[in-house]
Design a protein around this motif. Structure first.
Motif, PDB file in Angstrom:
ATOM      1  N   ALA A   1      -2.926   9.388   5.337  1.00  0.00           N
ATOM      2  CA  ALA A   1      -2.289   8.468   6.586  1.00  0.00           C
ATOM      3  C   ALA A   1      -1.241   7.546   6.273  1.00  0.00           C
ATOM      4  N   LYS A   2      -1.462   6.865   5.069  1.00  0.00           N
ATOM      5  CA  LYS A   2      -0.374   6.077   4.606  1.00  0.00           C
ATOM      6  C   LYS A   2       0.982   6.751   4.470  1.00  0.00           C
ATOM      7  N   ARG A   3       0.926   7.895   3.737  1.00  0.00           N
ATOM      8  CA  ARG A   3       1.998   8.914   3.183  1.00  0.00           C
ATOM      9  C   ARG A   3       2.551   9.304   4.623  1.00  0.00           C
ATOM     10  N   SER A   4       1.650   9.742   5.895  1.00  0.00           N
ATOM     11  CA  SER A   4       2.394  10.147   6.935  1.00  0.00           C
ATOM     12  C   SER A   4       3.051   9.206   7.910  1.00  0.00           C
ATOM     13  N   PHE A   5       2.549   8.026   7.571  1.00  0.00           N
ATOM     14  CA  PHE A   5       3.073   6.948   8.281  1.00  0.00           C
ATOM     15  C   PHE A   5       4.543   6.536   7.861  1.00  0.00           C
ATOM     16  N   ALA A   6       4.628   6.733   6.315  1.00  0.00           N
ATOM     17  CA  ALA A   6       5.773   6.283   5.710  1.00  0.00           C
ATOM     18  C   ALA A   6       6.902   7.387   5.859  1.00  0.00           C
ATOM     19  N   ASN A   7       6.411   8.455   6.093  1.00  0.00           N
ATOM     20  CA  ASN A   7       7.422   9.471   6.122  1.00  0.00           C
ATOM     21  C   ASN A   7       7.912   9.435   7.916  1.00  0.00           C
ATOM     22  N   ILE A   8       7.024   9.193   8.721  1.00  0.00           N
ATOM     23  CA  ILE A   8       7.401   8.994  10.068  1.00  0.00           C
ATOM     24  C   ILE A   8       8.558   7.819  10.149  1.00  0.00           C
ATOM     25  N   LYS A   9       8.177   6.972   9.457  1.00  0.00           N
ATOM     26  CA  LYS A   9       9.092   5.650   9.435  1.00  0.00           C
ATOM     27  C   LYS A   9      10.423   5.871   8.724  1.00  0.00           C
ATOM     28  N   ALA A  10      10.569   6.524   7.627  1.00  0.00           N
ATOM     29  CA  ALA A  10      11.735   6.769   6.721  1.00  0.00           C
ATOM     30  C   ALA A  10      12.493   8.013   7.989  1.00  0.00           C
ATOM     31  N   GLU A  11      11.809   8.848   8.668  1.00  0.00           N
ATOM     32  CA  GLU A  11      12.417   9.648   9.577  1.00  0.00           C
ATOM     33  C   GLU A  11      13.060   8.842  10.830  1.00  0.00           C
TER      34      GLU A  11
END
Length: 128
Positions: free
Chosen positions: A39-49
């Motif tokens: 969940a943390k990695r997916s939120f970080a990817n969404i934030k970066a995008e």
């Protein structure tokens, strides 16, 4: 964000130990850790995008504004050509001298801008 102290963590751990038992607790903690990490990695990817998209939109907006400013400058230059002897801000340049109004044989190139073909600029990308 959440104010979780040591006593709250200890209470949750004891409840989990009673509910799951000592045999299944390590597997449940491992599974919970994996899910939290995903969940943390997916939120970080969404934030970066999203940040990349915002940056790209800002760059597009700046390029668009620069094009508009360039067009505005070109329009001003075509409407009010500047001559080397007078400045555009001078009030004398707005009214012609009295002897120039009687001379109708003056060349037209002094009052009209020279038509030139637009030259593509290498630092700007073409419009899509």
């Amino acid at each position: 964000m959440f104010d979780i102290g040591f006593t709250e963590l200890l209470l949750v751990g004891l409840i989990a130990l009673f509910v799951l038992g000592p045999e299944r607790l390590p597997g449940a903690v491992r599974t919970a850790g994996l899910w939290i990490g995903r969940a943390k990695r997916s939120f970080a990817n969404i934030k970066a995008e999203v940040e990349r998209e915002i940056g790209a939109d800002e760059i597009r907006r700046q390029l668009h504004n620069e094009r508009i400013l360039d067009l505005e400058r070109e329009m001003k230059q075509s409407i009010m050509p500047s001559s080397p002897n007078s400045s555009a801000a001078s009030p004398q340049s707005a009214t012609p001298p009295p002897d120039a109004s009687s001379d109708l044989s003056a060349p037209a190139t002094e009052t009209k801008p020279v038509d030139t073909a637009p030259v593509p600029r290498p630092d700007k990308s073409p419009e899509p």
